[in-house]
Design an enzyme around this catalytic site. Sequence first.
Site, PDB file in Angstrom:
ATOM      1  N   LYS A 133       0.868  -1.116  -0.203  1.00 54.53           N
ATOM      2  CA  LYS A 133      -0.138   0.173  -0.110  1.00 54.53           C
ATOM      3  C   LYS A 133       0.933   1.399   0.021  1.00 54.53           C
ATOM      4  O   LYS A 133       1.755   1.580  -0.816  1.00 54.53           O
ATOM      5  CB  LYS A 133      -1.052  -0.021   1.191  1.00 54.53           C
ATOM      6  N   ASP A 169      -5.038  -7.942   9.233  1.00 55.89           N
ATOM      7  CA  ASP A 169      -6.276  -7.497   9.627  1.00 55.89           C
ATOM      8  C   ASP A 169      -7.587  -8.444   8.983  1.00 55.89           C
ATOM      9  O   ASP A 169      -8.664  -8.399   9.603  1.00 55.89           O
ATOM     10  CB  ASP A 169      -6.893  -5.938   8.716  1.00 55.89           C
TER      11      ASP A 169
HETATM   12  C1  GLC Z   1      -2.383  -5.440   1.756  1.00 54.69           C
HETATM   13  C2  GLC Z   1      -1.617  -6.092   2.861  1.00 54.69           C
HETATM   14  C3  GLC Z   1      -2.153  -7.340   3.503  1.00 54.69           C
HETATM   15  C4  GLC Z   1      -3.561  -6.604   4.100  1.00 54.69           C
HETATM   16  C5  GLC Z   1      -4.463  -5.907   3.069  1.00 54.69           C
HETATM   17  C6  GLC Z   1      -5.680  -5.077   3.604  1.00 54.69           C
HETATM   18  O1  GLC Z   1      -2.711  -5.985   0.769  1.00 54.69           O
HETATM   19  O2  GLC Z   1      -0.307  -6.746   2.074  1.00 54.69           O
HETATM   20  O3  GLC Z   1      -1.516  -7.788   4.796  1.00 54.69           O
HETATM   21  O4  GLC Z   1      -4.524  -7.458   4.699  1.00 54.69           O
HETATM   22  O5  GLC Z   1      -3.354  -4.708   2.325  1.00 54.69           O
HETATM   23  O6  GLC Z   1      -5.310  -4.021   4.329  1.00 54.69           O
END
Ligand code: GLC
Length: 382
Positions: A133, A169
């Site tokens: 991200k 998460d």
């Molecule tokens: C990105 C992260 C992942 C997380 C997702 C949603 O893909 O790599 O770990 O769960 O974002 O936040």
Amino acid sequence: MHCIAPECPLYGGSDSQLQSASSVPRHQLTTTQMDEKGDFLALDLGGSKFRVLKVKVSEDGKQHVQMESQFYPTPKEIIHGNGTDLFKYVAECLTDFMETKDIKHKKLPLGFTFSFPCKQNKLEEGVLLSWTKHFKVRGVQQTDVVSSLRKALRKHQDVDVDVLALVNDTVGTMMTCGYDDRRCEVGVIIGTGTNACYMEEMSNIELVEGDEGQMCINTEWGAFGDDGSLESIRTDFDREIDLGSINPGKQLFEKMISGLYLGELVRLILLKMAKEGLLFNGKLSTDLCTKGKIETRHVADMEKYKEGLNNTKQILTELGLTPSEEDCIAAQHVCTIVSFRSANLCASVLAAILTRLRENKKLIRMRTTVGMDGTLYKTHPQ
Ligand code: GLC
């Protein structure tokens, strides 16, 4: 399929997640997970907002969860800075929160929802594999983020916090949903990024000894396609998004779906259409040519039922354009196409996971529950 979205109470990390990390088999999980009660602290880092939470779990035959939380900003200097400053900041926000809630004197267990790919050998350890991200903090990759957090907390001698668990998460969402519906065995996030976890049979997991029960797998599906497998469906716009991102070549599936990217995808399409004379009488504006000027919240506003067309006109006008009615209808249509593709891609990978679960259970039809969360999922009108 039952989707639980709003106010998933423990999404943010809590005691329930203690048992949820990948190293704990499900048979152990179901007995312990449903019994815990008391006060917990939680940190939620990696989504659109950084949150500190106090979670109270009480029990009267069924578990009840009360939550108080506070959002803290994540300034660019922090998420593009160095690891020491990041964890110092996180520890400061936590102590500030405890001060505000008047719980500084209490020794509380803490769950850390850290929404990035980690290698986890223990519940209270997570080695960051790579940032995803909008995060790019120096000196954190390949290190244990729990140790870094504990180290930063040691500097605050006025608080005594016990960091007990680190979870993704998706895992937090699945576990939280599990309080409402024990059949929940998948957690999905469609927010700034996108990802899912699910309960896999131990007998299918070669990395871990033992064949009994189940274990949670964080799929990191946002990285699907990083091996080239999505090339046949990626467009020029997807390639441009990727090249302009902080992690080119990585998280290619996520870049076609999640909140961090949809607005920019729409901007690139509108820009191309305008350059080809298909929109705005061929006129461009500085903002239309500027990266990041259309955000996913704008896409959601443009797609709203009833007021969507008016919103579109206002948003395009604020971008320095003079849109006709047809321009607005076309721009709105572009938003719908980009969002619809995102939804379809999510649905297809979720279907793959559900098929896997059904096949694991050797069933022809299966009833299950998926816990869903994420800003895009919660705020997009469709
Ligand atoms: C990105 C992260 C992942 C997380 C997702 C949603 O893909 O790599 O770990 O769960 O974002 O936040």
